[in-house]
Scaffold this motif. Structure first.
Motif, short mmCIF file in Angstrom:
data_model
loop_
_atom_site.label_atom_id
_atom_site.label_comp_id
_atom_site.label_asym_id
_atom_site.label_seq_id
_atom_site.Cartn_x
_atom_site.Cartn_y
_atom_site.Cartn_z
N VAL A 54 0.83 -1.20 0.00
CA VAL A 54 0.00 0.00 0.00
C VAL A 54 0.87 1.25 0.00
O VAL A 54 0.38 2.35 -0.26
CB VAL A 54 -0.94 0.02 1.23
N PHE A 55 2.17 1.08 0.26
CA PHE A 55 3.09 2.21 0.28
C PHE A 55 4.50 1.68 0.12
O PHE A 55 4.84 0.61 0.63
CB PHE A 55 2.97 2.97 1.61
N HIS A 56 5.34 2.41 -0.62
CA HIS A 56 6.74 2.01 -0.76
C HIS A 56 7.59 3.24 -1.01
O HIS A 56 7.10 4.29 -1.42
CB HIS A 56 6.92 0.97 -1.87
N SER A 57 8.88 3.08 -0.79
CA SER A 57 9.83 4.18 -0.97
C SER A 57 11.11 3.61 -1.55
O SER A 57 11.63 2.60 -1.06
CB SER A 57 10.09 4.88 0.37
N ASP A 58 11.65 4.25 -2.58
CA ASP A 58 12.84 3.75 -3.25
C ASP A 58 14.08 3.85 -2.36
O ASP A 58 14.18 4.72 -1.50
CB ASP A 58 13.08 4.53 -4.54
N SER A 59 15.02 2.95 -2.61
CA SER A 59 16.36 2.98 -1.98
C SER A 59 16.27 3.11 -0.47
O SER A 59 16.96 3.91 0.16
CB SER A 59 17.19 4.13 -2.55
N SER A 60 15.42 2.29 0.14
CA SER A 60 15.21 2.42 1.58
C SER A 60 14.75 1.10 2.17
O SER A 60 14.50 0.13 1.47
CB SER A 60 14.17 3.51 1.86
N PHE A 61 14.64 1.06 3.50
CA PHE A 61 14.18 -0.12 4.21
C PHE A 61 13.47 0.31 5.48
O PHE A 61 13.77 1.33 6.07
CB PHE A 61 15.34 -1.06 4.56
N TYR A 62 12.50 -0.50 5.89
CA TYR A 62 11.85 -0.32 7.18
C TYR A 62 12.41 -1.34 8.18
O TYR A 62 12.71 -2.47 7.81
CB TYR A 62 10.34 -0.52 7.07
#
Length: 359
Positions: A264-272
């Motif tokens: 439902v949501f994502h962000s490039d070049s990153s991690f949670y």
């Protein structure tokens, strides 16, 4: 962490200017952020609060910090260890438990003045990554090699209900006094959610796949939130297509045993690395990859005000510091990260988020 969380892969030097920005005890009035004074330069990996006043933080080099005044002041505790601690939780004001690498389990019954080390041969080779306890004594620990331990007597004895040598359980969450969930991965890089009933056995173990633009994406699940027995939110890392770039994701399902999950949501070049929720307000934290060189370059923090349906990235004064864990209370969230970072985010009853700013 030394374990999975990418925020723990490497510690970076900060410039003098950045240190001033990060570690000055300054509150951003607009976004209600407070960066608390540094107590250690160790990377901090776990945080828990019993109530508005009493909190505890753990991290590398056996670091344990405790506060009794809403995080204004922290004091160091000495458990006589030097290994990495990955997760911590309160049972009550006097009893605290923490877990770490190489099968380490720590327990105190006097608010941290003395500690008991429980380290058994059967889990000595496993890194323990997550722990949760209830006030009535039930508890669960997850770790590498899909290690899973449960207790019903405040951690005096532990029952091993899983250990297969492959995969890992990165996070454990207790829904109620009869049900807990574990989040991890198997040897095929597929995501795994397990449901534990009565803290005795895994009654449901479900393997699922994350799809990005209708393409199957290898990835890792780092944490999750069981909202009900049916509805679950997960966070992690997956591959973007067609670039194969690593990217963070948040996914949710009202029928969590489904085989196919769509972010439902994502962000490039990153991690949670961690997620927490109170009522309808949720915060997920992590870091960003440095595309020009190896390692990480900064923080990632995302917020939802509708129980995880809609998310947005928000600003916080973490600079280039990776965030590793978050604990939410009724009117504040505490976040810990690399280089001894502890932050407090205060919000009102309407959970008004801070304005979006780029890093």
């Amino acid at each position: 962490m030394q374990t999975f969380k990418f925020g723990k892969m490497k510690k970076y030097l900060l410039s003098a200017a950045l240190l001033v920005l990060i570690y000055a005890n300054v509150t951003n009035a607009q976004s209600k952020w407070t960066v608390l004074p540094p107590v250690t330069d160790a990377c901090l990996y776990g945080v828990d609060f019993l109530d508005q006043n009493n909190g505890v933080v753990v991290g590398e080099h056996g670091s344990i910090l405790i506060t009794s005044d809403e995080g204004v002041n922290w004091r160091k505790l000495n458990a006589g260890i030097s290994g990495c601690l990955n997760s911590v939780c309160y049972i009550d004001l006097e009893r605290i438990m923490a877990v770490g690498n190489d099968g380490l389990i720590l327990s105190t019954k006097d608010c941290g003045y003395t500690w008991e080390i429980l380290k058994t041969e059967v889990i000595a080779e496993a890194d323990l990554l997550s722990i949760e306890m209830t006030p009535t004594g039930q508890g669960i620990i997850g770790g590498s090699s899909q290690t899973l331990l449960t207790t019903k007597d405040y951690g005096d004895t532990w029952l091993m209900i899983s250990k297969n040598g492959k995969g890992r359980f990165n996070s454990v969450k207790i829904l109620d006094e009869a049900t807990a969930y574990v989040f991890g991965n198997n040897s095929r890089n597929n995501h795994v959610i397990g449901k534990i009933t009565d803290f005795e056995n895994i009654t449901i173990s479900h393997e699922y796949q994350v799809f990005n633009n209708n393409n199957y994406s290898e990835g890792l699940i780092t944490d999750g939130i069981p909202i009900t027995n049916d509805t679950i939110i997960t966070i992690g890392i997956m591959r973007n297509f067609p670039s194969n770039e690593r990217m963070s994701y948040i996914a949710g399902s009202e029928v969590w045993v489904t085989d196919k999950w769509l972010p439902v949501f994502h962000s490039d070049s990153s991690f949670y690395s961690s997620i927490d929720m109170i009522d309808r307000h949720a915060i997920a934290v992590g870091g960003r990859f440095n595309q020009c060189s190896r390692g990480n370059k900064g923080y990632l923090i995302s917020e939802s005000l509708d129980q995880g349906k809609v998310w947005s990235d928000i600003y916080c004064p973490a600079g280039n510091t990776v965030l590793n864990d978050v604990k939410m209370l009724n009117n504040a969230a505490y976040i810990v990260g690399d280089n001894g970072l502890i932050m407090k985010f205060e919000f009102d009853n309407q959970a008004v988020s801070s304005p979006l700013q780029t890093i």
